[in-house]
Motif scaffolding. Sequence first.
Motif, PDB file in Angstrom:
ATOM      1  N   ALA A  81      -8.461  -4.996   7.646  1.00 27.48           N
ATOM      2  CA  ALA A  81      -7.486  -4.144   7.683  1.00 27.48           C
ATOM      3  C   ALA A  81      -7.861  -3.550   6.058  1.00 27.48           C
ATOM      4  N   ASP A  82      -8.537  -4.390   5.357  1.00 30.17           N
ATOM      5  CA  ASP A  82      -8.922  -4.009   3.796  1.00 30.17           C
ATOM      6  C   ASP A  82      -7.685  -4.005   3.244  1.00 30.17           C
ATOM      7  N   ALA A  83      -6.492  -4.707   3.356  1.00 33.50           N
ATOM      8  CA  ALA A  83      -5.081  -4.595   2.966  1.00 33.50           C
ATOM      9  C   ALA A  83      -4.590  -5.985   2.840  1.00 33.50           C
ATOM     10  N   ASP A 100       0.930  -0.098   8.233  1.00 27.53           N
ATOM     11  CA  ASP A 100      -0.643   0.121   7.587  1.00 27.53           C
ATOM     12  C   ASP A 100      -0.465   1.424   7.029  1.00 27.53           C
ATOM     13  N   GLY A 101      -0.881   1.436   5.944  1.00 24.65           N
ATOM     14  CA  GLY A 101      -0.895   2.808   5.064  1.00 24.65           C
ATOM     15  C   GLY A 101       0.451   3.372   4.798  1.00 24.65           C
ATOM     16  N   GLY A 102       1.578   2.479   5.119  1.00 21.95           N
ATOM     17  CA  GLY A 102       2.756   3.020   4.925  1.00 21.95           C
ATOM     18  C   GLY A 102       3.492   2.584   3.356  1.00 21.95           C
ATOM     19  N   LYS A 103       4.655   3.183   3.295  1.00 22.88           N
ATOM     20  CA  LYS A 103       5.370   2.392   2.371  1.00 22.88           C
ATOM     21  C   LYS A 103       6.420   1.709   2.614  1.00 22.88           C
ATOM     22  N   THR A 156      -8.081  -3.849  -3.254  1.00 19.17           N
ATOM     23  CA  THR A 156      -8.385  -4.195  -1.941  1.00 19.17           C
ATOM     24  C   THR A 156      -9.420  -5.315  -1.592  1.00 19.17           C
TER      25      THR A 156
END
Length: 692
Positions: A35-37, A85-88, A661
């Motif tokens: 996910a690189d997260a 994913d990608g959200g706040k 990351t």
Amino acid sequence: MKSEHLPLLKSVSAPAVHPDGGRAVVSVLRPDFDADAYVGQLWTVPLDSPPNPGRAPRRLTRGFRDTAPDFSPDGRVLAFLRAADGGKPQLHIVEADGGEPQPVTDAPLGVSAFAWSPDSRRIVYGARVPDEGRYGSTDGISAGGEDARLVTDYQYRMNGVGYTADKPVQQFLVEVPDPGAEPKVAPKGRALKAAAAGTPGRGNAVGTAGLLPVAQQLTTSATDHNGASFGADGQTIYFTAALHEGSDADLATGIYRITVGEGVGGAEPEAVAPANTGRQSVHAVRQSEDGQWIFFLAQDIGESGQDFVARNTALYVMPSGGGDATRLSDVETMDLGCNGRIELRGPDSALLLNNARGTVELHEFRASGNHQALIQGDRAVTGVAARDGSLVVSFADAATAGDVAVFDGGQLRVLTDFSAQLRSDAGIVEPLELTFPSSDGYPVHGWLVRPSGQGPHPVLLNIHGGPFAQFTGALFDEAQVYAAAGYAVLMCNPRGSAGYGQAHGRAIKEKMGTLDMQDVLAFLDGALGKFEDLDEGSLGIMGGSYGGYLTAWTISHDHRFKAAIVERGFLDPVSFTGSSDIGWFFGAEYTGRTAEQMAAQSPMARVEQVRTPALVIHSEEDLRCPVEQGQRYFTALKQLGVEAAFLVFPGENHELSRSGTPHHRKQRFDHILQWWARYLPTAENPAPAARP
């Protein structure tokens, strides 16, 4: 440990303890390469004594990133923050016994923190509120298409946040939905048309917006309002902010409260100022459970309002009705600013974490002045919670990046083993605690992380940031990766560091690069003299932020190092003043304000003395030590004919090594090891093959 083992580093949040004292919930996060997260979920941890083999810790949620769990006071509901994913991160709730989580907020820039009301009916939460037309608040306007910003203040940016004045943290109040109620559904067709037209009884809810409870904004000033919590009466909310006149020119913050009454609503913030304290920076505030006292964490910042250097954070208490504040902790020897939180225990006591000589302790303070140290020793306590007689902590030590334990009978009973795979797959080297005298006899405390094998081992002198910070004996991924590559890693806490008293920290005020350099070199010499398997002819030096400063400063004085790594460094106090988010006060307080003082403590002013090959590492979005610091230092080295390289990370800020990351964190380690292989090769990290 190798760079590919990063996903095995599992960090553990502060625990939430159910009101019945029978179980705790924590968030467990890890870097994920796919996910690189950072991904992770909530885990439930039974507190049974003796342990019940049939009730092991287990994963409770399955979100992409679930954090900050907290049970409602009545024990029926668990609230937490969930980010897609990608959200706040948004506030969610779920029944304490399990079920499907439901969202409570849809804040444009996410929710930063929240707290329950004593009656479990409401939650106060903080969220950044964007100005109209900024940060995607208006369709079709991208970041590059936003209006120009007219800046008139010193304080307008923050590392990791960016511009701040156009998105301050505001506080909101929301009624908590019944998690067992019938789920709402989004209107469509005729119902959607009626909602869009504002049909009576349907409000202006359109689409999914009407599925969430309506939140009431409580604060409006164009500054951050932080750390909100309810008072014991359930009608008063306390928080910290800088609402005083002239706040842009100092570091002062104060305590404020708002009365919200029975219904959703609020009033103007009221200042809660002790009658006997000077200018302070208040970091946290909580009213005691019995409602009689207000606890708060604060640093004294002098008459100028900017004298922050090595100021320990102290705990104060004052009557809820006003009056004088009493300091409960010894401000010289204790530093309670570890996590900026005050946890309550019993009617009139508070739990705090204390930086102490390379450890983080747990202490309990009562409003009466009584105080006791609960947990001490070779570990770093990272979070604590107490409910119904159960005292639960999260912690790290030499063998774990994060675990959960219950404090029972004066002892810690460890309940989890989230680092088991890290130990089995990566191998962990336990640090050796050491103390060596500086050249003036002052004791310098630190650790050696020594690789396996007979040696001789090349040595890396690693310098921490801050400078008012500390290395601890807890598991440190940097030292583990370098030790696995065949390097002996030395880490110490020279004068200027935290955890050893204010005098220790303030010893380098307006004289950076003096006693601190003396101390780190004395620690290096002491270790070389004590351990025959350390190779004094193969030395490297490295550090980040202030550690980057002291690395660059040291190699302009001492030429015995084969190579250096200068990362995200404070390298020129002059240009730092106008480019860093904290530049308007930081350099002046640490180096002094005159051109002569700055030059006398500036690595850039001595760069012509450098002979050591240096890898300069920086991040493009670093607002703390802006990338120009690294760019100018690298260019100067090149012009002087010193071997140098510049490693620049896009999309990262000052926190790259800690929270960048996963891909960039791994890449950073790989580049660092390649640099050391070139100048300090080992069997595990051999020199690159010569080009044909």
